[in-house]
Design an enzyme around this catalytic site. Structure first.
Site, mmCIF file in Angstrom:
data_model
loop_
_atom_site.group_PDB
_atom_site.id
_atom_site.type_symbol
_atom_site.label_atom_id
_atom_site.label_comp_id
_atom_site.label_asym_id
_atom_site.label_seq_id
_atom_site.Cartn_x
_atom_site.Cartn_y
_atom_site.Cartn_z
ATOM 1 C CE1 TYR A 151 64.044 83.290 66.328
ATOM 2 C CE2 TYR A 151 66.010 84.604 65.892
ATOM 3 C CZ TYR A 151 65.162 83.578 65.544
ATOM 4 O OH TYR A 151 65.411 82.846 64.418
ATOM 5 C CG ASP A 236 65.798 92.183 65.477
ATOM 6 O OD1 ASP A 236 64.800 92.526 64.815
ATOM 7 O OD2 ASP A 236 66.287 91.049 65.410
ATOM 8 C CB ILE A 238 63.246 92.080 61.583
ATOM 9 C CG1 ILE A 238 62.762 91.155 62.698
ATOM 10 C CG2 ILE A 238 64.758 92.192 61.613
ATOM 11 C CD1 ILE A 238 63.247 89.723 62.530
#
Length: 483
Positions: A151, A236, A238
């Site tokens: 990302y 991460d 999410i």
């Protein structure tokens, strides 16, 4: 007299480019903001396919809000709680909020694991959570390993204000961008040779931008790697509730519960979570840090005063996520809608020969393979293609180079941030673009064949012909881009 602020008056951090905004990832957003698509007011505008938002299940949330007006202190029914909510709230977070979030985190992981509410720390979205974790774990100049592609926001979130470095762990399409122990060892060794101290490894599971999940063996290998190197692991997660087909998502928490993980130093394990993707609430700025390290929990909780989740939001979220029936329905329906949209979009791409990463089964996007449309197999060729897609096809898709992808020609395209009508418009534009390219390539091949029969078509004459406004054939943006 008017004085203008010069950059030398500001701090190096404020005046530098550490935000990472100088990237085609963010440039695509700006192109959309200048000329946003609207079905009636601006039908030829840019369609936003570079923003990973989940807008497919808003109606479920809206229905719940109508049926539970007391959850909002802005409604007449919830007004009685206004005074208590509006006054100062401790930065530990409301107990009911932390309890509800811990329960929800377990639910989206299939209730195979549990989370301790006392280890949950609030932050202003995953952005703030990542920066806080980086601040707690590393000093300026120290580094985190990050598997590619990753990302683009990580370059801002972890680096800008902390001075922490990110070192890519190169993954490629030969094994569908799978993270391997060999790649981790190579990146770690190179950092040491460069005199950089590695403090941790950051993984995204499910992956942004790949839309893939890490399998059990890979997760086990990663845990053993960080334990042997005595470095931190930041997970991460999410997109945990966006896995819409088999295999199921496996959280790092589940791996830590296995029998042979007793030797693992849990102080090295940290999870970043939020409600921005799974619930579609990026505007609520609900970020979560969950750490097995007491010192990190203590420090992060103190730092959370710089980016608290508002008490009003905590109050609403606590009520919503405590409704077991709603949560169960939402998770199930959201997965079904994501699966349907993914199938529709990939089917539309396949009709014109565009493939996506075949192992993708999660996220709000797909990793689209446009290597066959590159004029030249390079990142310059990728940028050339990206500019054509932005400026002429009017789609904001994100090029792989902005995700630090090691191979040119891959693009992330988001599919859950639009309605069905807009999706169809986007697909029609893609079809028209690819068909023009096919026609142009056929013509070029035909002219080359004719040239072998001594018909004098030089490359320059061909370019002049195909770019001429009097040419009866469809013009290819890919051909025009050569000049």
């Amino acid at each position: 007299m008017v004085f203008r602020l010069n950059s030398h008056i500001l701090s190096r951090i404020a005046s530098g480019n550490g935000h990472g905004e100088d990237s085609p990832y963010f440039d695509g957003w700006k192109a959309y903001e200048r000329d946003p698509h609207h079905p009636t007011k601006n039908p030829n505008g840019v369609i936003q396919m570079g923003l990973a938002e989940n807008q497919l299940s808003f109606d479920l949330v809206e229905e719940w809000l109508k049926n539970n007006p007391k959850a909002s202190i802005s409604s007449p029914e919830g007004l009685s709680a206004f005074r208590d909510i509006a006054l100062f709230q401790d930065y530990h977070g409301m107990p009911e909020f932390r309890n509800a979030v811990a329960k929800f985190m377990a639910k989206v992981r299939g209730d195979r694991v549990t989370f301790d509410p006392d280890r949950i720390v609030m932050s202003g979205g995953a952005t703030g959570a990542h920066e806080t974790v980086a601040f707690c774990l590393a000093d300026p100049g120290e580094a985190f390993l990050v598997p590619t592609p990753y990302y683009p926001g990580f370059d801002r979130d972890l680096r800008w204000r902390t001075g922490v470095k990110l070192i890519p762990v190169e993954c490629d399409s030969s094994n569908d961008f799978k993270v391997t122990r060999e790649a981790l060892e190579s990146a770690h060794e190179m950092a040491q040779l460069d005199g950089i101290k590695v403090k941790g490894l950051l993984i995204t599971n499910p992956s942004n931008p790949l839309g893939t999940i890490l399998d059990r063996d890979t997760l086990r290998s990663i845990v053993h790697f960080i334990n042997e190197k005595n470095i931190h692991l930041v997970c991460d997660e999410i997109y945990a509730a966006t896995v819409f087909s088999q295999p199921d998502f496996i959280s790092i928490t589940e791996i830590l519960g296995e029998d042979d993980m007793q030797c693992i130093n849990l102080d090295l394990i940290h999870i970043v979570y939020s409600l921005s993707k799974d619930m579609g609430f990026p505007g609520f700025r609900v970020g979560i840090i969950y750490s097995y390290n007491d010192a990190v929990v203590s420090c992060a909780r103190k730092m959370s005063s710089f980016g608290l989740v508002s008490a009003q939001t905590q109050h609403l979220i606590a009520s919503m996520l405590s409704d077991d029936e709603f949560v169960e329905k939402f998770i199930k329906e959201s997965k079904a809608r994501l699966a349907k949209r993914y199938q529709l979009f990939t089917r539309g791409l396949e009709q014109v020969g565009i493939k996506c990463l075949k192992t993708s089964n999660a996220g709000l996007f797909m990793w689209m393979d446009l290597r066959g449309l590159l004029k030249e197999k390079s990142f310059d060729g990728e940028m050339m293609l990206w500019r054509l897609i932005i400026n002429e096809v009017k789609l904001n898709v994100s090029p792989g180079c902005s995700f630090h992808c090691s191979e040119p020609g891959w693009f992330r395209v988001c599919f859950a941030n639009m309605d069905d009508q807009t999706m169809e418009v986007a697909l029609s534009r893609i079809r028209a673009f690819v068909n023009k390219d096919v026609e142009a390539r056929k013509l070029k091949k035909q002219l080359r064949w004719q040239g072998s029969l001594k018909l004098s078509f030089s490359a320059r004459i061909f370019d002049d012909f195909i770019n001429s406004p009097h040419s009866p054939l469809p013009q290819s943006p890919l051909v025009r881009a050569r000049t």
